[in-house]
Design a protein around this motif. Structure first.
Motif, PDB file in Angstrom:
ATOM      1  N   TYR A 121       0.835  -1.197   0.000  1.00  0.00           N
ATOM      2  CA  TYR A 121       0.000   0.000   0.000  1.00  0.00           C
ATOM      3  C   TYR A 121       0.877   1.257   0.000  1.00  0.00           C
ATOM      4  O   TYR A 121       1.835   1.354   0.765  1.00  0.00           O
ATOM      5  CB  TYR A 121      -0.907   0.022   1.230  1.00  0.00           C
ATOM      6  CG  TYR A 121      -2.008  -1.014   1.203  1.00  0.00           C
ATOM      7  CD1 TYR A 121      -3.189  -0.767   0.510  1.00  0.00           C
ATOM      8  CD2 TYR A 121      -1.862  -2.230   1.861  1.00  0.00           C
ATOM      9  CE1 TYR A 121      -4.210  -1.722   0.485  1.00  0.00           C
ATOM     10  CE2 TYR A 121      -2.864  -3.182   1.830  1.00  0.00           C
ATOM     11  CZ  TYR A 121      -4.039  -2.921   1.147  1.00  0.00           C
ATOM     12  OH  TYR A 121      -5.032  -3.869   1.106  1.00  0.00           O
ATOM     13  N   LEU A 122       0.522   2.194  -0.873  1.00  0.00           N
ATOM     14  CA  LEU A 122       1.237   3.472  -0.891  1.00  0.00           C
ATOM     15  C   LEU A 122       0.942   4.226   0.398  1.00  0.00           C
ATOM     16  O   LEU A 122       1.852   4.670   1.093  1.00  0.00           O
ATOM     17  CB  LEU A 122       0.791   4.290  -2.116  1.00  0.00           C
ATOM     18  CG  LEU A 122       1.407   5.671  -2.289  1.00  0.00           C
ATOM     19  CD1 LEU A 122       2.924   5.565  -2.440  1.00  0.00           C
ATOM     20  CD2 LEU A 122       0.804   6.379  -3.503  1.00  0.00           C
ATOM     21  N   ASP A 123      -0.311   4.367   0.709  1.00  0.00           N
ATOM     22  CA  ASP A 123      -0.784   4.944   1.979  1.00  0.00           C
ATOM     23  C   ASP A 123      -2.281   4.683   2.005  1.00  0.00           C
ATOM     24  O   ASP A 123      -3.068   5.449   1.446  1.00  0.00           O
ATOM     25  CB  ASP A 123      -0.484   6.441   2.056  1.00  0.00           C
ATOM     26  CG  ASP A 123      -0.826   7.040   3.416  1.00  0.00           C
ATOM     27  OD1 ASP A 123      -1.756   6.517   4.078  1.00  0.00           O
ATOM     28  OD2 ASP A 123      -0.170   8.011   3.831  1.00  0.00           O
ATOM     29  N   LYS A 124      -2.657   3.566   2.645  1.00  0.00           N
ATOM     30  CA  LYS A 124      -4.051   3.111   2.568  1.00  0.00           C
ATOM     31  C   LYS A 124      -5.032   4.149   3.103  1.00  0.00           C
ATOM     32  O   LYS A 124      -6.135   4.312   2.567  1.00  0.00           O
ATOM     33  CB  LYS A 124      -4.211   1.787   3.312  1.00  0.00           C
ATOM     34  CG  LYS A 124      -5.550   1.108   3.027  1.00  0.00           C
ATOM     35  CD  LYS A 124      -5.631  -0.269   3.663  1.00  0.00           C
ATOM     36  CE  LYS A 124      -6.953  -0.949   3.328  1.00  0.00           C
ATOM     37  NZ  LYS A 124      -7.072  -2.294   3.949  1.00  0.00           N
ATOM     38  N   ASP A 125      -4.650   4.862   4.155  1.00  0.00           N
ATOM     39  CA  ASP A 125      -5.548   5.852   4.746  1.00  0.00           C
ATOM     40  C   ASP A 125      -5.829   7.008   3.789  1.00  0.00           C
ATOM     41  O   ASP A 125      -6.904   7.599   3.811  1.00  0.00           O
ATOM     42  CB  ASP A 125      -4.957   6.407   6.046  1.00  0.00           C
ATOM     43  CG  ASP A 125      -4.919   5.359   7.152  1.00  0.00           C
ATOM     44  OD1 ASP A 125      -5.718   4.404   7.085  1.00  0.00           O
ATOM     45  OD2 ASP A 125      -4.076   5.484   8.069  1.00  0.00           O
ATOM     46  N   VAL A 126      -4.864   7.321   2.944  1.00  0.00           N
ATOM     47  CA  VAL A 126      -5.001   8.459   2.033  1.00  0.00           C
ATOM     48  C   VAL A 126      -5.513   8.034   0.656  1.00  0.00           C
ATOM     49  O   VAL A 126      -6.444   8.632   0.121  1.00  0.00           O
ATOM     50  CB  VAL A 126      -3.644   9.198   1.875  1.00  0.00           C
ATOM     51  CG1 VAL A 126      -3.755  10.308   0.830  1.00  0.00           C
ATOM     52  CG2 VAL A 126      -3.190   9.763   3.211  1.00  0.00           C
ATOM     53  N   TYR A 127      -4.909   6.983   0.096  1.00  0.00           N
ATOM     54  CA  TYR A 127      -5.201   6.611  -1.289  1.00  0.00           C
ATOM     55  C   TYR A 127      -6.038   5.342  -1.437  1.00  0.00           C
ATOM     56  O   TYR A 127      -6.436   4.995  -2.546  1.00  0.00           O
ATOM     57  CB  TYR A 127      -3.899   6.423  -2.070  1.00  0.00           C
ATOM     58  CG  TYR A 127      -3.077   7.673  -2.171  1.00  0.00           C
ATOM     59  CD1 TYR A 127      -3.450   8.701  -3.039  1.00  0.00           C
ATOM     60  CD2 TYR A 127      -1.922   7.844  -1.412  1.00  0.00           C
ATOM     61  CE1 TYR A 127      -2.691   9.864  -3.147  1.00  0.00           C
ATOM     62  CE2 TYR A 127      -1.153   8.999  -1.513  1.00  0.00           C
ATOM     63  CZ  TYR A 127      -1.545   9.999  -2.380  1.00  0.00           C
ATOM     64  OH  TYR A 127      -0.791  11.144  -2.482  1.00  0.00           O
ATOM     65  N   GLY A 128      -6.282   4.619  -0.359  1.00  0.00           N
ATOM     66  CA  GLY A 128      -7.039   3.380  -0.462  1.00  0.00           C
ATOM     67  C   GLY A 128      -6.198   2.271  -1.079  1.00  0.00           C
ATOM     68  O   GLY A 128      -5.027   2.098  -0.735  1.00  0.00           O
ATOM     69  N   PHE A 129      -6.794   1.550  -2.035  1.00  0.00           N
ATOM     70  CA  PHE A 129      -6.138   0.369  -2.620  1.00  0.00           C
ATOM     71  C   PHE A 129      -5.205   0.765  -3.777  1.00  0.00           C
ATOM     72  O   PHE A 129      -5.355   0.312  -4.905  1.00  0.00           O
ATOM     73  CB  PHE A 129      -7.190  -0.638  -3.065  1.00  0.00           C
ATOM     74  CG  PHE A 129      -7.916  -1.270  -1.909  1.00  0.00           C
ATOM     75  CD1 PHE A 129      -7.515  -2.502  -1.407  1.00  0.00           C
ATOM     76  CD2 PHE A 129      -8.988  -0.614  -1.295  1.00  0.00           C
ATOM     77  CE1 PHE A 129      -8.169  -3.083  -0.326  1.00  0.00           C
ATOM     78  CE2 PHE A 129      -9.646  -1.191  -0.200  1.00  0.00           C
ATOM     79  CZ  PHE A 129      -9.229  -2.428   0.284  1.00  0.00           C
ATOM     80  N   VAL A 130      -4.251   1.605  -3.446  1.00  0.00           N
ATOM     81  CA  VAL A 130      -3.227   2.051  -4.390  1.00  0.00           C
ATOM     82  C   VAL A 130      -1.887   1.511  -3.909  1.00  0.00           C
ATOM     83  O   VAL A 130      -1.586   1.556  -2.710  1.00  0.00           O
ATOM     84  CB  VAL A 130      -3.180   3.592  -4.482  1.00  0.00           C
ATOM     85  CG1 VAL A 130      -1.949   4.048  -5.275  1.00  0.00           C
ATOM     86  CG2 VAL A 130      -4.458   4.122  -5.112  1.00  0.00           C
ATOM     87  N   GLY A 131      -1.107   0.995  -4.847  1.00  0.00           N
ATOM     88  CA  GLY A 131       0.145   0.369  -4.457  1.00  0.00           C
ATOM     89  C   GLY A 131       1.384   1.104  -4.912  1.00  0.00           C
ATOM     90  O   GLY A 131       1.336   1.963  -5.792  1.00  0.00           O
ATOM     91  N   GLU A 132       2.497   0.758  -4.271  1.00  0.00           N
ATOM     92  CA  GLU A 132       3.818   1.165  -4.730  1.00  0.00           C
ATOM     93  C   GLU A 132       4.612  -0.110  -4.996  1.00  0.00           C
ATOM     94  O   GLU A 132       4.456  -1.106  -4.297  1.00  0.00           O
ATOM     95  CB  GLU A 132       4.528   2.054  -3.708  1.00  0.00           C
ATOM     96  CG  GLU A 132       4.751   1.420  -2.339  1.00  0.00           C
ATOM     97  CD  GLU A 132       5.486   2.359  -1.400  1.00  0.00           C
ATOM     98  OE1 GLU A 132       6.080   3.338  -1.893  1.00  0.00           O
ATOM     99  OE2 GLU A 132       5.459   2.110  -0.184  1.00  0.00           O
TER     100      GLU A 132
END
Length: 256
Positions: A121-132
């Protein structure tokens, strides 16, 4: 980011082509002609792609809201299912079909295939299901390239526990390019490069780009594109090209 290396980098040239925007709605004949010319010159090619327009349509049909933050699509749990099914089930096979119809051997891939792209997770709290991107399985890419086939990679990553994660298309392209020691990254967009005073520029450098932004010559949607290009250069990719569908446009090189 770590990579699984299977063999040392050869002298052959490698180029990653990232397709985005309306170019994914149907490539023109000049794209395939110039693509084949690159192949005939001995360059090994990898394609990565997003699918913004198709994803937006599917989300709208289902009444699922989505917005961008810092150039990244905030992806809810409901949205990631749509992103995954649209990219892997519709956009990727349609693109592979276009390539094979044009006589280009190609195979569709995504992060789940052979653990090609492991992400967190890139930042689950901010972007949700977005990955790095955490790892790229270059062994798989080496095997496909050596067979004379073009990998066509959708920007979906596999989380540690098999959760699909949406990854920014430009990010996937640059991470793949770095992992395979690409000589260049080509960003195919809706415009034929950087235009200054109504004239397209054949070449640019970071200092010129920063000056053009400051003077207001580069604005709107071109700003994130050139900023992404500069990040790729600083990460070690020798050149980045921002081009239109004909694969002709602006080449951005490091200073000196």
């Amino acid at each position: 980011m770590t990579t699984f290396k299977s063999m040392p980098h050869t002298a052959r040239k490698r180029v990653v082509i990232k397709l985005g925007g309306s170019t994914l709605e149907g490539l023109n004949e000049s794209f395939f002609e110039n693509f084949k010319k690159l192949q005939e010159s001995g360059i090994e090619l990898i394609i990565t792609h997003g699918g913004g327009p198709a994803i937006n349509r599917e989300l709208a049909v289902r009444g699922i809201e989505s917005h961008a933050l810092n150039g990244i699509r905030v992806t809810s749990e409901a949205a990631i299912d749509i992103v995954q099914s649209t990219l892997i089930g519709k956009v990727n096979p349609a693109l592979v079909h276009e390539l094979t119809t044009a006589g280009i051997a190609a195979i569709g891939l995504n992060g789940f295939d052979g653990q090609l792209i492991i992400a967190d997770y890139l930042d689950k709290d901010v972007y949700g299901f977005v990955g790095e991107v955490k790892t790229v399985n270059t062994s798989l890419l080496e095997a496909i390239i050596s067979a004379g086939v073009v990998p066509v990679i959708a920007c979906i990553g596999s989380g540690e526990h098999g959760q699909a994660l949406n990854i920014n298309g430009d990010t996937v392209a640059s991470e793949i390019a770095l992992a395979i020691d690409a000589n260049s990254l080509i960003l195919v967009t809706d415009v034929s490069g950087i235009r200054i005073n109504e004239e397209y520029q054949l070449k640019a450098t970071p200092s010129f780009i920063n000056q053009w932004i400051e003077e207001g010559h580069i604005y709107g949607g071109m700003i994130p594109k050139v900023q992404g290009a500069l990040e790729c250069l600083s990460a070690g990719i020798p050149s980045v090209q921002i081009v239109g569908e004909s694969l002709v446009g602006t080449t951005i090189l490091s200073e000196g």
